[in-house]
Design an enzyme around this catalytic site. Structure first.
Site, mmCIF file in Angstrom:
data_model
loop_
_atom_site.group_PDB
_atom_site.id
_atom_site.type_symbol
_atom_site.label_atom_id
_atom_site.label_comp_id
_atom_site.label_asym_id
_atom_site.label_seq_id
_atom_site.Cartn_x
_atom_site.Cartn_y
_atom_site.Cartn_z
ATOM 1 N N GLU A 199 0.879 -1.178 0.000
ATOM 2 C CA GLU A 199 0.000 0.000 0.000
ATOM 3 C C GLU A 199 0.914 1.224 0.000
ATOM 4 O O GLU A 199 1.801 1.345 0.851
ATOM 5 C CB GLU A 199 -0.919 0.044 1.226
ATOM 6 N N GLU B 38 4.989 4.744 3.589
ATOM 7 C CA GLU B 38 4.508 6.068 4.011
ATOM 8 C C GLU B 38 5.706 7.022 4.034
ATOM 9 O O GLU B 38 6.788 6.670 4.464
ATOM 10 C CB GLU B 38 3.852 5.956 5.393
ATOM 11 N N ASP C 152 -3.154 11.649 -1.891
ATOM 12 C CA ASP C 152 -3.207 13.113 -1.910
ATOM 13 C C ASP C 152 -3.589 13.596 -3.310
ATOM 14 O O ASP C 152 -3.009 13.152 -4.305
ATOM 15 C CB ASP C 152 -1.839 13.698 -1.525
ATOM 16 N N LYS D 93 -3.275 21.328 -7.868
ATOM 17 C CA LYS D 93 -2.706 22.238 -8.880
ATOM 18 C C LYS D 93 -2.175 21.446 -10.072
ATOM 19 O O LYS D 93 -1.477 20.439 -9.892
ATOM 20 C CB LYS D 93 -1.558 23.049 -8.270
ATOM 21 N N ASP E 40 -12.434 9.552 -2.413
ATOM 22 C CA ASP E 40 -13.706 10.296 -2.380
ATOM 23 C C ASP E 40 -13.662 11.445 -3.391
ATOM 24 O O ASP E 40 -14.667 12.097 -3.628
ATOM 25 C CB ASP E 40 -13.913 10.914 -0.992
ATOM 26 N N THR F 299 -10.418 2.504 5.285
ATOM 27 C CA THR F 299 -9.220 3.184 5.767
ATOM 28 C C THR F 299 -9.665 4.274 6.742
ATOM 29 O O THR F 299 -10.858 4.553 6.878
ATOM 30 C CB THR F 299 -8.451 3.841 4.599
ATOM 31 N N TYR G 74 -9.263 7.517 6.383
ATOM 32 C CA TYR G 74 -9.914 8.583 5.612
ATOM 33 C C TYR G 74 -11.297 8.165 5.146
ATOM 34 O O TYR G 74 -12.238 8.935 5.142
ATOM 35 C CB TYR G 74 -9.047 8.970 4.402
HETATM 36 N N1 SAM Z 1 -4.286 5.771 2.916
HETATM 37 C C1 SAM Z 1 -4.618 6.457 4.149
HETATM 38 C C2 SAM Z 1 -6.109 6.493 4.350
HETATM 39 O O1 SAM Z 1 -6.826 6.238 3.379
HETATM 40 O O2 SAM Z 1 -6.553 6.736 5.483
HETATM 41 C C3 SAM Z 1 -3.992 7.863 4.186
HETATM 42 C C4 SAM Z 1 -4.493 8.833 3.148
HETATM 43 S S1 SAM Z 1 -3.635 10.384 3.204
HETATM 44 C C5 SAM Z 1 -4.687 11.457 2.373
HETATM 45 C C6 SAM Z 1 -2.335 10.134 2.007
HETATM 46 C C7 SAM Z 1 -1.056 9.580 2.628
HETATM 47 O O3 SAM Z 1 -0.134 9.313 1.579
HETATM 48 C C8 SAM Z 1 -0.352 10.529 3.586
HETATM 49 O O4 SAM Z 1 -0.070 9.863 4.793
HETATM 50 C C9 SAM Z 1 0.908 10.941 2.846
HETATM 51 O O5 SAM Z 1 1.983 11.248 3.705
HETATM 52 C C10 SAM Z 1 1.163 9.714 1.987
HETATM 53 N N2 SAM Z 1 1.924 10.009 0.758
HETATM 54 C C11 SAM Z 1 1.662 10.991 -0.143
HETATM 55 N N3 SAM Z 1 2.566 10.976 -1.138
HETATM 56 C C12 SAM Z 1 3.419 9.959 -0.865
HETATM 57 C C13 SAM Z 1 4.564 9.447 -1.524
HETATM 58 N N4 SAM Z 1 5.034 10.003 -2.646
HETATM 59 N N5 SAM Z 1 5.192 8.377 -0.976
HETATM 60 C C14 SAM Z 1 4.736 7.827 0.168
HETATM 61 N N6 SAM Z 1 3.654 8.270 0.849
HETATM 62 C C15 SAM Z 1 3.002 9.316 0.344
#
Ligand code: SAM
Length: 212
Positions: A43, A68, A117, A121, A153, A191, A193
């Site tokens: 993941e 992560e 994420d 932009k 979402d 998850t 989120y």
């Molecule tokens: N997957 C989890 C959930 O659904 O509850 C967390 C969602 S959160 C919006 C997105 C996560 O992806 C964050 O913890 C962020 O630090 C991580 N993340 C974003 N870009 C990343 C990257 N390039 N490599 C590793 N992790 C990343």
């Protein structure tokens, strides 16, 4: 998600037996870490790790690696991980942009992208984990019959991802714009989120993609 910097999180992550500190050293050898030939699912952007931990508990014959970027977030997953006796789950603190440095050709059978994420932009589009650039990276190390499963979402990110999938030459199946009311809901693991968005009444979009 970026939690405020938690004092000591870097050290705790650096000293944890559940975090692979030098992931590049395992490139092409991840099965040796688990001591078996079971499939490996990853993941990317696992956040606090609820999803991947539940997957690992439900599926002892699958190996899991959660990736992560931030120690302050990974720490939350570690705190939960320490309460579970699991032999099929490890974590990596790593920026997925360089993921081809840690996984070799055909090493991984499934990739989960949950609530990635959105990087709204346009100039940041390449950072989205479902961009063509990332899909090409995944193509490099995903097994021939492997899958990428993406849920969000965010309708803009989902629509963007559908287009990128086509352009990058992948195929799609099991697409839904409201997972929780769909035929695909059975067996869904929420998850952190997802729990929040579902409580707000937002529909969850999901697709599965593959190359062959
Ligand atoms: N997957 C989890 C959930 O659904 O509850 C967390 C969602 S959160 C919006 C997105 C996560 O992806 C964050 O913890 C962020 O630090 C991580 N993340 C974003 N870009 C990343 C990257 N390039 N490599 C590793 N992790 C990343």
């Amino acid at each position: 998600m970026r939690l405020r910097n938690i004092k000591g999180s870097k050290e705790m992550v650096a000293n944890s037996e559940f975090v692979i500190q030098e992931p590049k050293q395992y490139k092409g050898k991840w099965h040796s870490l688990f001591g078996n030939q079971n499939p490996i699912h990853i993941e990317i952007g696992m956040g606090k790790g609820k999803f991947i931990m539940e997957q690992a508990i439900r599926n002892p014959n699958i190996n899991y690696i959660g990736i992560e970027k931030y120690s302050s977030v990974l720490l939350r997953a570690l705190q939960k991980r320490e309460e579970c006796e699991l032999e099929n789950l490890y974590f990596i603190r790593y920026d997925a942009e360089y993921i081809n440095d840690i996984f070799d050709v055909e090493e991984i059978e499934r990739i989960y992208l949950n609530f990635s994420d959105p990087w709204p932009k346009e100039r940041h589009a390449k950072r989205r984990l479902t961009s063509k650039e990332f899909l090409n990276r995944y193509h490099h190390f995903l097994k021939k019959d492997g899958l990428v499963v993406f849920k969000t979402d965010n309708r803009e990110l989902f629509d963007f991802s559908v287009e990128e999938v086509k352009e990058a030459g992948w195929k799609m199946k099991d697409i839904t714009y409201d997972l929780h009311k769909s035929e695909y809901f059975d067996g869904n693991i929420m998850t952190e989120y997802e729990e929040k968005f579902v409580a707000e009444g937002k529909p969850i979009h999901r697709f599965t993609i593959y190359r062959n």
